[in-house]
Design a protein around this motif. Structure first.
Motif, short mmCIF file in Angstrom:
data_model
loop_
_atom_site.label_atom_id
_atom_site.label_comp_id
_atom_site.label_asym_id
_atom_site.label_seq_id
_atom_site.Cartn_x
_atom_site.Cartn_y
_atom_site.Cartn_z
N TRP A 145 0.83 -1.22 0.00
CA TRP A 145 0.00 0.00 0.00
C TRP A 145 0.86 1.25 0.00
O TRP A 145 0.49 2.26 -0.60
N TRP A 146 2.02 1.21 0.67
CA TRP A 146 2.95 2.33 0.57
C TRP A 146 3.49 2.43 -0.85
O TRP A 146 3.68 3.54 -1.38
N ALA A 147 3.74 1.28 -1.47
CA ALA A 147 4.21 1.29 -2.85
C ALA A 147 3.15 1.89 -3.77
O ALA A 147 3.48 2.63 -4.71
N LEU A 148 1.89 1.58 -3.50
CA LEU A 148 0.82 2.16 -4.30
C LEU A 148 0.83 3.69 -4.20
O LEU A 148 0.57 4.39 -5.18
N GLY A 149 1.15 4.20 -3.01
CA GLY A 149 1.27 5.65 -2.85
C GLY A 149 2.35 6.24 -3.75
O GLY A 149 2.19 7.33 -4.31
N ALA A 150 3.46 5.51 -3.92
CA ALA A 150 4.53 5.97 -4.82
C ALA A 150 4.04 6.01 -6.26
O ALA A 150 4.35 6.94 -7.01
N LEU A 151 3.26 5.00 -6.65
CA LEU A 151 2.73 4.99 -8.02
C LEU A 151 1.73 6.12 -8.23
O LEU A 151 1.71 6.75 -9.29
N VAL A 152 0.91 6.37 -7.23
CA VAL A 152 -0.06 7.46 -7.32
C VAL A 152 0.66 8.79 -7.51
O VAL A 152 0.27 9.63 -8.34
N ALA A 153 1.75 9.01 -6.75
CA ALA A 153 2.52 10.25 -6.89
C ALA A 153 3.11 10.38 -8.29
O ALA A 153 3.13 11.47 -8.88
N SER A 154 3.57 9.26 -8.85
CA SER A 154 4.17 9.28 -10.18
C SER A 154 3.13 9.62 -11.25
O SER A 154 3.37 10.46 -12.13
N LEU A 155 1.96 8.98 -11.20
CA LEU A 155 0.94 9.22 -12.20
C LEU A 155 0.29 10.59 -12.05
O LEU A 155 -0.20 11.16 -13.02
N LEU A 156 0.29 11.11 -10.82
CA LEU A 156 -0.25 12.44 -10.60
C LEU A 156 0.53 13.47 -11.42
O LEU A 156 -0.03 14.41 -11.97
N VAL A 157 1.86 13.27 -11.51
CA VAL A 157 2.70 14.18 -12.28
C VAL A 157 2.27 14.18 -13.74
O VAL A 157 2.14 15.24 -14.37
N LEU A 158 2.03 13.00 -14.31
CA LEU A 158 1.68 12.91 -15.73
C LEU A 158 0.31 13.53 -16.01
O LEU A 158 0.14 14.27 -16.99
N GLY A 159 -0.67 13.24 -15.18
CA GLY A 159 -1.99 13.81 -15.38
C GLY A 159 -1.99 15.32 -15.22
O GLY A 159 -2.66 16.05 -15.96
N PHE A 160 -1.23 15.79 -14.27
CA PHE A 160 -1.10 17.22 -14.02
C PHE A 160 -0.55 17.94 -15.25
O PHE A 160 -1.08 18.95 -15.69
#
Length: 522
Positions: A17-32
């Motif tokens: 679940w912590w790893a999922l947080g890292a993925l969320v942060a990464s994809l947030l950059v692309l969508g932004f």
């Protein structure tokens, strides 16, 4: 750092679940970044003197490179470590953003966007590819929902923050904002994401990579040049023919390969193929709409950059509502009905938007944008989840790469085709008969350019003609998008299958953001 292989045991890793947080942060950059650029295009067109075709390239340089490198990026992660390649991708994305802040020329902006596309190509498929290794089937739907929500969350934030930056700083500030966000993503991946790989995955085929990049780039270039040269122009026809030959050579090479980089056998899986095509069509419509809408809000309705970002929120709101409501709706009606209904709603919104006239204000736009957001959410989120769930675990990276490649080809083609349709319709309707040649050419390049010329000459008739011509082109784009969505809805309703319930498996509790069962559409 522990290295995990694709043997299924990784699904219970305590750090998942912590790893999922890292993925969320990464994809947030692309969508932004995706929506920030769209809202910045009118400002950049004015400050850099960019034509409609150059604006298309500033948008498309990212998605063309993104699509071309998606497959080898997925394989690199499979073979050498997905965490390592994710961090590398975010680093390249950060470097491209830095370049974008330092240049003041259209060509160099396009180069910066292409560099960011290289980074994005590494991030997107690998962020999806690690999910089957981190989460078992009972948790994967929640994980896909969180990743989908992260991508959606970047969309409404981009125009608002980007608009505020453009109102207070120069256009390069929309690149600066990526730097700290990419740095946060790198840090999160470095400390929270376990390493996963599939050492038996195919090697990266350099020839296939070159064929993919060259074929897509030439195709997009031909589509963008066609409105200015004409579809019957020898250069345009030659480029289209060359692109077709390159793509055909790519397919032949991959079909003869023992371990192909482009695994066409995945397309033989009904669930993966049909759900991928549905998601691709939605991205085709979304990318075209996001290209034409900011110029309408800024140049025609006269809102500033921040106001434009705020006024795009109804679509993002509809998207977020749909992503949260998808769980119970899917449980009640199944993915086939939900995806088909989402496409019908999207078609209705686009056709409604095609009725926009010069006398309509923002209220009408907000109405059909809200409906469009609902359609996007109910169509693309379940389709993506179903396609990912249909992938074999040992081909997670390359399979996700294929999925995202097809989607990005849809995005690039949407911007190119619908942008070209807009440019042709705008040029045909614009009245520049009373202008000197240089002024007429500047006005014909874009509606932003026409308003700049009209302001300099005090020509109110030119501004009115530009507004009417642009709305005509936008309405045509929306009508074509609506018809395409409706045809896809009919195909989805006829061809998609609902998954068979697994015996002895308890239903998964609703989390409020689960997009679809992991095996939907198989």
């Amino acid at each position: 750092m522990v290295t995990l292989t694709d043997d299924g045991a990784a699904g219970r890793d305590p750090r998942r679940w912590w790893a999922l947080g890292a993925l969320v942060a990464s994809l947030l950059v692309l969508g932004f970044d995706l929506t920030i650029l769209n809202v910045a295009l009118p400002t950049m067109a004015r400050d850099l003197g960019a034509s409609t075709g150059e604006q298309q390239w500033m948008a498309d340089a990212y998605v063309v490179v993104f699509a071309a490198l998606m497959l080898p990026a997925g394989l690199l992660g499979d073979r050498f470590g997905r965490r390592r390649m994710l961090i590398t991708g975010l680093g390249v994305f950060l470097a491209g953003s830095l370049v974008g802040t330092l240049v003041d020329d259209v060509a160099w902006v396009i180069v910066a966007r292409a560099l960011m596309g290289i980074g994005g190509a590494l991030v997107m498929p690998l962020a999806l590819a690690v999910l089957p290794s981190l989460f078992g089937p009972d948790e994967r739907t929640k994980a896909v929902g969180a990743v989908s929500a992260a991508s959606a969350l970047g969309l409404p934030l981009g125009p608002i923050v980007g608009g505020w930056l453009l109102d207070h700083f120069w256009w390069g500030s929309v690149f600066v904002i990526n730097v700290p966000m990419a740095a946060i993503g790198i840090t999160a991946c470095l400390f929270l994401l376990p390493e996963t790989r599939d050492p038996s995955s195919p090697k990266v085929d350099t020839v296939s990579t070159v064929l993919t990049a060259a074929g897509l780039s030439i195709l997009i270039y031909a589509i963008i040049e066609a409105p200015h040269r004409g579809w019957g122009d020898p250069l345009v026809l030659g480029l289209l023919g060359a692109a077709l030959v390159l793509v055909a050579l790519l397919v032949l090479r991959e079909r003869r390969s023992v371990r192909p980089m482009l695994d066409l056998s995945l397309l033989a899986q009904r669930g993966f193929l049909l759900n991928t095509l549905a998601a691709t069509l939605v991205m085709f419509v979304l990318s075209g709409l996001m290209f034409v809408l900011p110029q309408y809000l800024q140049a025609v309705l006269g809102h500033d950059a921040f106001g434009t970002g705020v006024r795009m929120l109804p679509m993002m709101g509809g998207l977020l509502i749909a992503s949260r409501a998808a769980g119970p709706v899917l449980a009640r009606f199944g993915p086939r009905a939900v995806i088909s209904a989402g496409l019908v709603v999207l078609a209705f919104a686009a056709i409604l938007g095609s009725r926009t006239s010069v006398d309509d204000g923002y209220g009408f736009t907000a109405l059909w944008l809200s409906v469009a957001g609902l359609g996007f959410g109910f169509a693309v989120v379940p389709a993506m989840s179903a396609a990912i769930g249909a992938l074999p675990r040992d081909r997670a990276g390359s399979g996700s790469g294929l999925l995202m490649t097809v989607r990005q080809v849809g995005s690039a083609t949407g911007i190119a085709l619908l942008g070209s349709l807009l440019a042709s319709a705008y040029t045909d309707r614009l009245d520049t008969s009373a202008l000197p040649r240089a002024a007429a050419d500047a006005a014909g390049d874009s509606v932003v350019g026409a308003h700049v010329v009209a302001g300099r000459l005090g020509d109110h008739a030119l501004a009115a003609s530009a507004d009417a011509a642009y709305i005509h082109g936008m309405d045509l784009v929306l009508l074509v998008s609506g018809v395409a969505a409706l045809v896809t809805a009919l195909l989805a309703a006829a061809l998609l299958r609902n998954p068979e319930p697994a015996s002895g498996t308890a239903p998964e509790p609703h989390t409020g953001m689960a997009p679809a069962p992991a095996d939907a559409g198989q």
